[in-house]
Design a protein around this motif. Structure first.
Motif, PDB file in Angstrom:
ATOM      1  N   ASP A  39       0.828  -1.208   0.000  1.00 53.36           N
ATOM      2  CA  ASP A  39       0.000   0.000   0.000  1.00 53.36           C
ATOM      3  C   ASP A  39       0.865   1.263   0.000  1.00 53.36           C
ATOM      4  N   TYR A  40       1.983   1.195   0.698  1.00 54.26           N
ATOM      5  CA  TYR A  40       2.918   2.329   0.654  1.00 54.26           C
ATOM      6  C   TYR A  40       3.525   2.476  -0.740  1.00 54.26           C
ATOM      7  N   LYS A  41       3.745   1.360  -1.394  1.00 56.14           N
ATOM      8  CA  LYS A  41       4.279   1.393  -2.765  1.00 56.14           C
ATOM      9  C   LYS A  41       3.246   2.022  -3.703  1.00 56.14           C
ATOM     10  N   ALA A  42       1.964   1.702  -3.523  1.00 55.37           N
ATOM     11  CA  ALA A  42       0.902   2.291  -4.344  1.00 55.37           C
ATOM     12  C   ALA A  42       0.849   3.802  -4.127  1.00 55.37           C
ATOM     13  N   TYR A  43       1.030   4.226  -2.874  1.00 57.11           N
ATOM     14  CA  TYR A  43       1.072   5.653  -2.566  1.00 57.11           C
ATOM     15  C   TYR A  43       2.269   6.320  -3.252  1.00 57.11           C
ATOM     16  N   GLU A  44       3.408   5.678  -3.184  1.00 60.39           N
ATOM     17  CA  GLU A  44       4.615   6.208  -3.815  1.00 60.39           C
ATOM     18  C   GLU A  44       4.416   6.357  -5.330  1.00 60.39           C
ATOM     19  N   LEU A  45       3.812   5.362  -5.958  1.00 64.90           N
ATOM     20  CA  LEU A  45       3.572   5.421  -7.400  1.00 64.90           C
ATOM     21  C   LEU A  45       2.570   6.511  -7.764  1.00 64.90           C
ATOM     22  N   ALA A  46       1.552   6.696  -6.938  1.00 68.63           N
ATOM     23  CA  ALA A  46       0.567   7.746  -7.187  1.00 68.63           C
ATOM     24  C   ALA A  46       1.223   9.124  -7.084  1.00 68.63           C
ATOM     25  N   ALA A  47       2.077   9.298  -6.089  1.00 67.73           N
ATOM     26  CA  ALA A  47       2.784  10.569  -5.924  1.00 67.73           C
ATOM     27  C   ALA A  47       3.722  10.819  -7.095  1.00 67.73           C
ATOM     28  N   LEU A  48       4.369   9.779  -7.568  1.00 69.49           N
ATOM     29  CA  LEU A  48       5.257   9.893  -8.719  1.00 69.49           C
ATOM     30  C   LEU A  48       4.476  10.279  -9.981  1.00 69.49           C
ATOM     31  N   GLU A  49       3.283   9.730 -10.118  1.00 66.73           N
ATOM     32  CA  GLU A  49       2.432  10.076 -11.256  1.00 66.73           C
ATOM     33  C   GLU A  49       2.096  11.573 -11.246  1.00 66.73           C
ATOM     34  N   MET A  50       1.823  12.115 -10.069  1.00 64.95           N
ATOM     35  CA  MET A  50       1.539  13.552  -9.945  1.00 64.95           C
ATOM     36  C   MET A  50       2.778  14.357 -10.322  1.00 64.95           C
ATOM     37  N   GLU A  51       3.935  13.948  -9.852  1.00 61.29           N
ATOM     38  CA  GLU A  51       5.177  14.657 -10.174  1.00 61.29           C
ATOM     39  C   GLU A  51       5.419  14.675 -11.682  1.00 61.29           C
ATOM     40  N   LYS A  52       5.199  13.557 -12.322  1.00 59.29           N
ATOM     41  CA  LYS A  52       5.386  13.492 -13.776  1.00 59.29           C
ATOM     42  C   LYS A  52       4.417  14.428 -14.486  1.00 59.29           C
ATOM     43  N   PHE A  53       3.195  14.450 -14.018  1.00 57.14           N
ATOM     44  CA  PHE A  53       2.202  15.335 -14.625  1.00 57.14           C
ATOM     45  C   PHE A  53       2.604  16.797 -14.455  1.00 57.14           C
ATOM     46  N   LEU A  54       3.035  17.159 -13.272  1.00 61.06           N
ATOM     47  CA  LEU A  54       3.399  18.553 -13.001  1.00 61.06           C
ATOM     48  C   LEU A  54       4.660  18.994 -13.740  1.00 61.06           C
ATOM     49  N   HIS A  55       5.494  18.047 -14.142  1.00 60.40           N
ATOM     50  CA  HIS A  55       6.727  18.375 -14.851  1.00 60.40           C
ATOM     51  C   HIS A  55       6.653  18.059 -16.344  1.00 60.40           C
ATOM     52  N   ASN A  56       5.453  18.020 -16.875  1.00 62.58           N
ATOM     53  CA  ASN A  56       5.231  17.712 -18.286  1.00 62.58           C
ATOM     54  C   ASN A  56       5.725  18.869 -19.160  1.00 62.58           C
ATOM     55  N   LYS A  57       6.678  18.602 -20.037  1.00 58.64           N
ATOM     56  CA  LYS A  57       7.280  19.645 -20.873  1.00 58.64           C
ATOM     57  C   LYS A  57       6.299  20.210 -21.893  1.00 58.64           C
ATOM     58  N   GLU A  58       5.408  19.369 -22.417  1.00 60.06           N
ATOM     59  CA  GLU A  58       4.426  19.841 -23.389  1.00 60.06           C
ATOM     60  C   GLU A  58       3.498  20.872 -22.755  1.00 60.06           C
ATOM     61  N   ASN A  59       3.050  20.596 -21.548  1.00 60.04           N
ATOM     62  CA  ASN A  59       2.189  21.548 -20.854  1.00 60.04           C
ATOM     63  C   ASN A  59       2.932  22.845 -20.559  1.00 60.04           C
ATOM     64  N   PHE A  60       4.190  22.728 -20.200  1.00 59.46           N
ATOM     65  CA  PHE A  60       4.992  23.908 -19.916  1.00 59.46           C
ATOM     66  C   PHE A  60       5.119  24.779 -21.162  1.00 59.46           C
ATOM     67  N   GLU A  61       5.320  24.154 -22.308  1.00 61.12           N
ATOM     68  CA  GLU A  61       5.420  24.903 -23.548  1.00 61.12           C
ATOM     69  C   GLU A  61       4.102  25.613 -23.884  1.00 61.12           C
ATOM     70  N   LYS A  62       2.994  24.951 -23.617  1.00 61.44           N
ATOM     71  CA  LYS A  62       1.690  25.594 -23.848  1.00 61.44           C
ATOM     72  C   LYS A  62       1.533  26.821 -22.954  1.00 61.44           C
ATOM     73  N   ILE A  63       1.938  26.669 -21.708  1.00 60.20           N
ATOM     74  CA  ILE A  63       1.826  27.784 -20.766  1.00 60.20           C
ATOM     75  C   ILE A  63       2.677  28.964 -21.235  1.00 60.20           C
ATOM     76  N   LYS A  64       3.852  28.680 -21.742  1.00 61.52           N
ATOM     77  CA  LYS A  64       4.716  29.757 -22.249  1.00 61.52           C
ATOM     78  C   LYS A  64       4.053  30.494 -23.408  1.00 61.52           C
TER      79      LYS A  64
END
Length: 67
Positions: A39-64
């Protein structure tokens, strides 16, 4: 970019962030209640998924482009 496009982009981003946030919180709750390693591993993976989403380069380029 038109204002309508910006609003739609932000709406989509907020929806995804909310989904990921709920997923993280439920995984965390499950982990602290159960104490199980998987269950802690599932939490870790979910948090990692959020980090990947927040650091998405395509989204960053759109924002620019909004400037």
């Amino acid at each position: 970019m038109q204002e309508k496009e910006v609003q739609e982009f932000l709406k989509e981003q907020n929806k995804k962030i909310k989904e990921l946030y709920v997923k993280i919180q439920l995984a965390y709750f499950t982990a602290i209640i159960s104490g199980r390693q998987e269950d802690y591993k599932a939490y870790e993976l979910a948090a990692l998924e959020m980090e990947k989403f927040l650091h998405n380069k395509e989204n960053f380029e759109k924002i620019k482009e909004f400037q």
